[in-house]
Design a protein around this motif. Structure first.
Motif, PDB file in Angstrom:
ATOM      1  N   HIS A 131     -70.102  78.279 -32.083  1.00  0.00           N
ATOM      2  CA  HIS A 131     -69.989  79.639 -31.791  1.00  0.00           C
ATOM      3  C   HIS A 131     -70.092  79.908 -30.239  1.00  0.00           C
ATOM      4  O   HIS A 131     -71.267  79.661 -29.727  1.00  0.00           O
ATOM      5  CB  HIS A 131     -70.780  80.725 -32.303  1.00  0.00           C
ATOM      6  CG  HIS A 131     -70.613  80.485 -34.073  1.00  0.00           C
ATOM      7  ND1 HIS A 131     -69.418  81.103 -34.636  1.00  0.00           N
ATOM      8  CD2 HIS A 131     -71.541  80.138 -34.962  1.00  0.00           C
ATOM      9  CE1 HIS A 131     -69.698  80.823 -35.836  1.00  0.00           C
ATOM     10  NE2 HIS A 131     -70.794  80.228 -36.207  1.00  0.00           N
ATOM     11  N   PHE A 132     -68.799  80.143 -29.585  1.00  0.00           N
ATOM     12  CA  PHE A 132     -68.995  80.529 -28.237  1.00  0.00           C
ATOM     13  C   PHE A 132     -68.383  81.780 -27.983  1.00  0.00           C
ATOM     14  O   PHE A 132     -68.062  82.375 -28.831  1.00  0.00           O
ATOM     15  CB  PHE A 132     -67.880  79.534 -27.594  1.00  0.00           C
ATOM     16  CG  PHE A 132     -68.305  77.869 -27.810  1.00  0.00           C
ATOM     17  CD1 PHE A 132     -69.284  77.324 -27.437  1.00  0.00           C
ATOM     18  CD2 PHE A 132     -67.175  77.143 -28.679  1.00  0.00           C
ATOM     19  CE1 PHE A 132     -69.629  76.068 -27.631  1.00  0.00           C
ATOM     20  CE2 PHE A 132     -67.525  76.249 -28.963  1.00  0.00           C
ATOM     21  CZ  PHE A 132     -68.634  75.306 -28.390  1.00  0.00           C
ATOM     22  N   LYS A 133     -68.777  82.421 -26.696  1.00  0.00           N
ATOM     23  CA  LYS A 133     -68.502  83.712 -26.334  1.00  0.00           C
ATOM     24  C   LYS A 133     -67.700  83.827 -25.277  1.00  0.00           C
ATOM     25  O   LYS A 133     -67.950  82.915 -24.229  1.00  0.00           O
ATOM     26  CB  LYS A 133     -70.011  84.398 -26.251  1.00  0.00           C
ATOM     27  CG  LYS A 133     -70.609  84.777 -27.519  1.00  0.00           C
ATOM     28  CD  LYS A 133     -72.081  85.331 -26.955  1.00  0.00           C
ATOM     29  CE  LYS A 133     -72.864  85.625 -28.297  1.00  0.00           C
ATOM     30  NZ  LYS A 133     -74.127  86.401 -27.897  1.00  0.00           N
ATOM     31  N   PHE A 134     -66.722  84.882 -25.167  1.00  0.00           N
ATOM     32  CA  PHE A 134     -66.131  85.240 -24.032  1.00  0.00           C
ATOM     33  C   PHE A 134     -66.770  85.822 -22.843  1.00  0.00           C
ATOM     34  O   PHE A 134     -67.644  86.798 -23.221  1.00  0.00           O
ATOM     35  CB  PHE A 134     -64.898  86.187 -24.381  1.00  0.00           C
ATOM     36  CG  PHE A 134     -64.173  86.799 -23.394  1.00  0.00           C
ATOM     37  CD1 PHE A 134     -63.147  85.839 -22.548  1.00  0.00           C
ATOM     38  CD2 PHE A 134     -64.397  87.928 -22.839  1.00  0.00           C
ATOM     39  CE1 PHE A 134     -62.686  86.517 -21.457  1.00  0.00           C
ATOM     40  CE2 PHE A 134     -63.543  88.482 -21.693  1.00  0.00           C
ATOM     41  CZ  PHE A 134     -62.927  87.532 -21.056  1.00  0.00           C
ATOM     42  N   ILE A 135     -66.967  85.179 -21.816  1.00  0.00           N
ATOM     43  CA  ILE A 135     -67.970  85.536 -20.662  1.00  0.00           C
ATOM     44  C   ILE A 135     -67.260  86.221 -19.472  1.00  0.00           C
ATOM     45  O   ILE A 135     -66.681  85.176 -18.678  1.00  0.00           O
ATOM     46  CB  ILE A 135     -69.039  84.440 -20.257  1.00  0.00           C
ATOM     47  CG1 ILE A 135     -69.470  83.739 -21.419  1.00  0.00           C
ATOM     48  CG2 ILE A 135     -69.741  84.905 -19.110  1.00  0.00           C
ATOM     49  CD1 ILE A 135     -70.621  84.547 -22.197  1.00  0.00           C
ATOM     50  N   PRO A 136     -67.050  87.394 -19.289  1.00  0.00           N
ATOM     51  CA  PRO A 136     -66.523  87.829 -18.235  1.00  0.00           C
ATOM     52  C   PRO A 136     -67.087  87.290 -16.667  1.00  0.00           C
ATOM     53  O   PRO A 136     -68.226  87.760 -16.533  1.00  0.00           O
ATOM     54  CB  PRO A 136     -66.817  89.505 -18.277  1.00  0.00           C
ATOM     55  CG  PRO A 136     -66.752  89.665 -19.588  1.00  0.00           C
ATOM     56  CD  PRO A 136     -67.725  88.369 -20.090  1.00  0.00           C
ATOM     57  N   LEU A 137     -66.698  86.370 -15.950  1.00  0.00           N
ATOM     58  CA  LEU A 137     -67.062  86.081 -14.811  1.00  0.00           C
ATOM     59  C   LEU A 137     -66.679  86.614 -13.475  1.00  0.00           C
ATOM     60  O   LEU A 137     -65.451  86.679 -13.646  1.00  0.00           O
ATOM     61  CB  LEU A 137     -66.994  84.456 -14.796  1.00  0.00           C
ATOM     62  CG  LEU A 137     -67.328  83.598 -16.180  1.00  0.00           C
ATOM     63  CD1 LEU A 137     -66.959  82.416 -16.207  1.00  0.00           C
ATOM     64  CD2 LEU A 137     -68.972  83.645 -15.869  1.00  0.00           C
ATOM     65  N   THR A 138     -67.490  87.091 -12.496  1.00  0.00           N
ATOM     66  CA  THR A 138     -67.083  87.722 -11.608  1.00  0.00           C
ATOM     67  C   THR A 138     -66.083  87.067 -10.512  1.00  0.00           C
ATOM     68  O   THR A 138     -65.351  87.559  -9.677  1.00  0.00           O
ATOM     69  CB  THR A 138     -68.307  88.384 -10.788  1.00  0.00           C
ATOM     70  OG1 THR A 138     -69.251  87.200 -10.530  1.00  0.00           O
ATOM     71  CG2 THR A 138     -69.140  89.260 -11.434  1.00  0.00           C
ATOM     72  N   PHE A 139     -66.379  85.685 -10.451  1.00  0.00           N
ATOM     73  CA  PHE A 139     -65.759  84.912  -9.588  1.00  0.00           C
ATOM     74  C   PHE A 139     -64.215  84.357 -10.186  1.00  0.00           C
ATOM     75  O   PHE A 139     -63.600  83.532  -9.539  1.00  0.00           O
ATOM     76  CB  PHE A 139     -66.530  83.820  -9.114  1.00  0.00           C
ATOM     77  CG  PHE A 139     -67.296  82.729  -9.985  1.00  0.00           C
ATOM     78  CD1 PHE A 139     -66.531  81.837 -10.535  1.00  0.00           C
ATOM     79  CD2 PHE A 139     -68.439  83.373 -10.382  1.00  0.00           C
ATOM     80  CE1 PHE A 139     -67.268  81.259 -11.547  1.00  0.00           C
ATOM     81  CE2 PHE A 139     -69.241  82.668 -11.245  1.00  0.00           C
ATOM     82  CZ  PHE A 139     -68.594  81.355 -11.919  1.00  0.00           C
TER      83      PHE A 139
END
Length: 497
Positions: A6-14
């Motif tokens: 299971h993986f997650k969508f990670i909002p990344l600032t860069f």
């Protein structure tokens, strides 16, 4: 029995470009397919020859070796002509070859990677990077696909959970879960990532298309929320603009009897003379009369154009105590700086304090309830707040000006004027300084103010207050919609993983 990952969508600032985010989503779905397909997974160490930290040296304008740093990698590209040099004493250890992968190991871009392609001869890389090199059974492009997926980022973020300064080391990298794929499957995954249709993956392609469509729908909702936020800002500006031009009280004037604004201005003038005679304020040079051909816009017949300084018993900025920040103490008299001044009021969470002795030396800029505080320098120039009635004691530094109306009746109205687009544009037009970021007292005092009659000021304040209250409710609803849209976006993408 198949293993489940299971993986997650990670909002990344860069990672801000939509194209890049969509690629990360697509790559994750492709990798999830292979994680679920096979009964076993690997560790990253199983698909690479080695890890190697970069070379520690100072960058030079010239030298034997191109010296690639994190800062030289922008938007997945390197402009090699701009990369500095160094003289490496161990070239064989740090040499870069095509197919090498570099990973940032610390700082705000921890985990960000770059696939090397045809580097200049004798190029090496800096110490804040880790190099990994694919082994004979693995394709560099497939490892790169993994490094640009949320299958990778989910693990990196999890490893740094709760860390003040994110970082990754070689051992942690080696232990990341990695999908087992045959040579042919690696080739298929690379093609699928590039959008090439591959036989036998119809269902996977449908899943990718559905996920990206869901992402686009959520992004459209977010864009609509942002557009609504801009509309709220425009409505706010419109409310203030109508207020100071008399448009918001046009019907009120038709049905109300009142004295003209000139009567109020005469009261202000008489009160200032009385304060001067009582030596409560100093007499200042008389401001120039307002000429009809200099007014910025039309106002109702019973209004008057006056200058800001004519309505105030005091205007002017503070100063910095001798010693600067070293004069600050843990508790004492509040010392208000520009970061404390906002249109909606004073924010005292990071207020500085000065001693009572310093405060007494700066008695000319003591802050009082009903004062207006205006930022007059820097990026926050133009922000203005009303000092509330329960404020006890304080002073200001040189980046903040006090505007003290003769009558407190004028305080809220002047705040409306100052926050309006008209006054903010005047600040831009008249400010001075090397970077055009300074509003001196003489310029500020001479800014024209549209002055309504006394009764109409009360009506304007009432109408603006009501309009702002409704606008704030709308703003809260828009913000709630934005939060819910972001939650929906994350949920939609995570369901695809």
């Amino acid at each position: 029995m198949s293993m489940s990952f299971h993986f997650k969508f990670i909002p990344l600032t860069f990672i801000k470009k939509e194209e890049e985010i969509r690629k990360q989503i697509k790559n994750t779905i492709i990798l999830k397919h292979f994680f679920d397909k096979h009964e076993r997974s690997l560790k990253l160490c199983d698909v690479i020859e080695s890890t190697q930290y970069g070379y520690n040296a100072s960058a030079q304008k010239s030298g034997r070796n191109k010296f690639l740093r994190i800062s030289d990698i922008t938007d997945g590209k390197v402009k090699w002509s701009s990369v500095p040099f160094c003289d490496c004493k161990d070239e064989s250890t740090y040499m870069l070859n095509s197919g090498d992968l570099l990973i940032a190991r610390t700082g705000g871009t921890t985990g960000k990677s770059f696939l090397i392609s045809e580097p200049p001869s004798l190029s090496i890389y800096a110490g804040y990077l880790i190099r990994i090199r694919a082994n004979k059974e693995s394709k560099p492009a497939f490892i790169n696909l993994f490094l640009n997926s949320y299958a990778y980022w989910s693990q990196i973020v999890s490893l740094n959970k709760g860390e003040f300064r994110p970082s990754i080391n070689a051992n942690k990298l080696k232990n990341l879960s990695f999908p087992y794929c045959t040579d042919e499957e690696q080739s298929d995954a690379i093609k699928l990532s590039k959008g090439v249709k591959v036989s036998g993956y119809d269902q996977l392609e449908v899943k990718i298309a559905r996920a990206l469509s869901g992402y686009d729908s959520c992004k459209n909702m977010l864009s609509e929320c942002l557009a609504q936020q801009e509309n709220v800002k425009l409505l706010y500006k419109s409310i203030l603009s109508d207020a100071i031009q008399g448009k918001g009280t046009e019907n009120w004037r038709k049905n109300t009897k009142f004295e003209p604004a000139n009567n109020l201005f005469n009261k202000v003038y008489s009160q200032k003379l009385e304060l001067i005679s009582e030596k409560k304020i100093k007499k200042e040079k008389k401001l120039a009369p307002v000429l009809n051909n200099t007014v910025p816009f039309l106002i109702p017949d019973n209004w008057e154009w006056v200058r800001l300084g004519d309505l105030c018993s005091k205007t002017g900025s503070g100063s910095t105590p001798r010693g600067g920040k070293s004069a600050y103490i843990e508790q004492g008299i509040k010392f208000i700086r520009s970061q404390n001044v906002y249109n909606d009021g004073l924010r005292l969470s990071d207020i500085a304090y000065i001693s009572d002795e310093i405060h007494k030396k700066m008695q000319g800029t003591k802050v009082q309830p009903h004062d207006l505080l205006l930022n007059i320098t820097g990026g926050s120039i133009g922000r203005c707040c009303i000092v509330n009635t329960i404020f006890d004691e304080g002073n200001i530094n040189q980046h903040v000006a006090i505007i003290r109306p003769v009558f407190t009746l004028l305080t809220e109205y002047l705040h409306i004027v100052i926050c309006s687009s008209y006054f903010q544009n005047e600040i831009i037009n008249v400010q001075t300084g090397a970077g055009r970021e300074g509003l001196p007292k003489n310029k500020m005092d001479n800014i024209l103010i549209p002055l309504p009659p006394e009764k109409e000021i009360l009506e304007i304040k009432k109408k603006v207050k009501l309009s702002i209250k409704l606008l704030e409710q709308l703003e809260r609803e828009v913000l709630y919609s934005e939060i819910e849209s972001k939650k929906l976006l994350i949920s939609v993408i995570n369901e695809s993983f």
